[in-house]
Design a protein around this motif. Structure first.
Motif, PDB file in Angstrom:
ATOM      1  N   GLY A 303       0.888  -3.054  53.891  1.00  0.00           N
ATOM      2  CA  GLY A 303       0.691  -1.792  53.163  1.00  0.00           C
ATOM      3  C   GLY A 303       1.769  -1.580  52.115  1.00  0.00           C
ATOM      4  O   GLY A 303       1.483  -1.145  50.994  1.00  0.00           O
ATOM      5  N   LEU A 304       3.012  -1.906  52.478  1.00  0.00           N
ATOM      6  CA  LEU A 304       4.122  -1.741  51.524  1.00  0.00           C
ATOM      7  C   LEU A 304       3.966  -2.689  50.336  1.00  0.00           C
ATOM      8  O   LEU A 304       4.264  -2.337  49.194  1.00  0.00           O
ATOM      9  N   ALA A 305       3.491  -3.892  50.627  1.00  0.00           N
ATOM     10  CA  ALA A 305       3.305  -4.872  49.547  1.00  0.00           C
ATOM     11  C   ALA A 305       2.217  -4.409  48.578  1.00  0.00           C
ATOM     12  O   ALA A 305       2.347  -4.541  47.368  1.00  0.00           O
ATOM     13  N   VAL A 306       1.139  -3.827  49.133  1.00  0.00           N
ATOM     14  CA  VAL A 306       0.062  -3.303  48.269  1.00  0.00           C
ATOM     15  C   VAL A 306       0.604  -2.172  47.394  1.00  0.00           C
ATOM     16  O   VAL A 306       0.317  -2.080  46.195  1.00  0.00           O
ATOM     17  N   GLU A 307       1.451  -1.327  48.007  1.00  0.00           N
ATOM     18  CA  GLU A 307       2.047  -0.216  47.272  1.00  0.00           C
ATOM     19  C   GLU A 307       2.954  -0.755  46.145  1.00  0.00           C
ATOM     20  O   GLU A 307       2.923  -0.259  45.013  1.00  0.00           O
ATOM     21  N   ALA A 308       3.729  -1.788  46.448  1.00  0.00           N
ATOM     22  CA  ALA A 308       4.618  -2.384  45.434  1.00  0.00           C
ATOM     23  C   ALA A 308       3.782  -2.942  44.278  1.00  0.00           C
ATOM     24  O   ALA A 308       4.129  -2.812  43.105  1.00  0.00           O
ATOM     25  N   GLN A 309       2.650  -3.533  44.626  1.00  0.00           N
ATOM     26  CA  GLN A 309       1.736  -4.076  43.619  1.00  0.00           C
ATOM     27  C   GLN A 309       1.244  -2.956  42.690  1.00  0.00           C
ATOM     28  O   GLN A 309       1.210  -3.118  41.474  1.00  0.00           O
ATOM     29  N   ARG A 310       0.927  -1.805  43.277  1.00  0.00           N
ATOM     30  CA  ARG A 310       0.494  -0.653  42.468  1.00  0.00           C
ATOM     31  C   ARG A 310       1.601  -0.184  41.554  1.00  0.00           C
ATOM     32  O   ARG A 310       1.372   0.101  40.382  1.00  0.00           O
ATOM     33  N   GLN A 311       2.817  -0.078  42.108  1.00  0.00           N
ATOM     34  CA  GLN A 311       3.954   0.386  41.301  1.00  0.00           C
ATOM     35  C   GLN A 311       4.167  -0.519  40.099  1.00  0.00           C
ATOM     36  O   GLN A 311       4.403  -0.062  38.990  1.00  0.00           O
ATOM     37  N   LEU A 312       4.073  -1.831  40.350  1.00  0.00           N
ATOM     38  CA  LEU A 312       4.312  -2.781  39.261  1.00  0.00           C
ATOM     39  C   LEU A 312       3.241  -2.677  38.183  1.00  0.00           C
ATOM     40  O   LEU A 312       3.495  -2.926  37.011  1.00  0.00           O
TER      41      LEU A 312
END
Ligand SMILES: [Zn+2]
Length: 341
Positions: A303-312
């Motif tokens: 979930g955190l990785a998906v969120e990081a992907q969104r931020q980027l």
């Protein structure tokens, strides 16, 4: 990527058949959401279908490739087909592009047939663009068709998704993928290794071959193993991640997590094709105490990785090194937490 072969590719036949029969019975929906994994050829597929709709002498459910309309499509782009995608140097699809698209759809067809608009990577529309698109979706005009293409359809507003007919592009079987990749790779390259690295997504495999992505993936996995056992620093791993491309690295992290979760839950040993995860899995399993909690922690990490992907991907000028460091810190904590448990 320039391919000699036109869609529909072997794993796309069923979706092609669905769209063709809708078109031939004049029941083509106004808006479609074409989703499916990255590298399954969704955009090429939709462009070819648009060409088929415009073709003046289609043959056995395919574009003829020779008429004036087909040749138009090959060269400068057909005047009744519009492709919207993220522009060079931009992070998202902007409202001006969607306004242009609405304008395009409201004009009469040049060839007197249909008008087709394609939005590639539709999840990259910003908020204002998505809102503008909603208006277009709410007031469809006759003989106009909209195709949204996305590997992250869940990132689009539900109000948009609910107005589209959803079609899912499958991933081919390993056999079909390897056979197809083999026909498009240089002789000295190993189609099986590329199919494995791309999880059988054929166009992703070709991209990996062209960009040296396969080597990058192996290199990053090595570093991640070192990080997991405390043999390298978070900063060094993040620096490598930024060098290889944050989006690609987050893709690897999502994949590694998915694979580890699968084996932790099923308590099996990795298959031959996933043997490179053997030592990482052994590390996560090493005393069995917290193994029941491990899949859950990996899911949180996912979930955190998906969120990081969104931020980027967001337009807010994120700092990639910082985002990667924070994500990799969470990764390194997975096994620390485990020892404490
Ligand atoms: Zn034609």
């Amino acid at each position: 990527m320039k391919l000699e072969e036109h869609p529909p590719f072997p794993w796309q036949q069923s979706m092609w058949g669905t769209l063709c029969s809708q078109f031939e019975s004049q029941q083509l929906a106004h808006a479609f959401m074409i989703s499916g994994s990255l590298g399954t050829g969704k955009k090429l597929f939709v462009r070819e279908f648009a060409k088929f709709v415009m073709c003046m002498s289609p043959d056995k459910g395919l574009a003829c490739g020779e008429c004036r309309s087909c040749l138009f499509g090959e060269e400068s782009g057909h005047p009744d087909i519009s492709l919207i995608e993220v522009e060079d140097g931009s992070r998202d699809i902007k409202i001006e592009q969607i306004r242009g698209l609405s304008n395009f759809l409201s004009q009469t067809s040049h060839a007197g047939r249909a008008k087709i608009a394609i939005i590639a990577d539709a999840h990259r529309m910003n908020f204002a663009a998505a809102n503008a698109l909603l208006k277009t979706l709410e007031e469809p005009t006759a003989h106009t068709y909209l195709f949204l293409v996305s590997h992250l359809p869940g990132s689009l507003p539900a109000t948009i998704r609910s107005r589209c007919q959803k079609l899912f592009m499958p991933i081919p079987t390993a056999e079909v993928a390897i056979d197809w990749i083999k026909r498009h790779l240089a002789d000295q390259e190993d189609p099986k290794a590329h199919a494995l690295a791309a999880r059988n997504c054929p166009l992703l495999a070709l991209e990996l071959a062209q960009s040296g992505g396969l080597e990058n993936q192996i290199q990053f996995l090595q570093k991640l193993k070192q990080l997991s056992v405390g043999k390298t620093s978070i900063q060094a791993t993040a620096t490598l991640a930024v060098k290889l491309g944050e989006q690609a690295v987050i893709g690897y992290l999502l994949e590694v997590s998915t694979i580890l979760i699968k084996y932790l839950l099923t308590n099996q040993q990795p298959s031959e094709s996933e043997s490179e995860y053997q030592d990482l899995l052994a590390w996560f399993r090493r005393d069995g105490v917290a193994s029941a909690q491990m899949p859950r922690r990996l899911m949180q990490f996912y979930g955190l990785a998906v969120e990081a992907q969104r931020q980027l991907m967001s337009g807010s000028n994120p700092n990639p090194q910082l985002i990667m460091e924070s994500l990799l810190w969470r990764w390194s904590q997975l096994s620390v937490l485990r020892q404490a448990a």
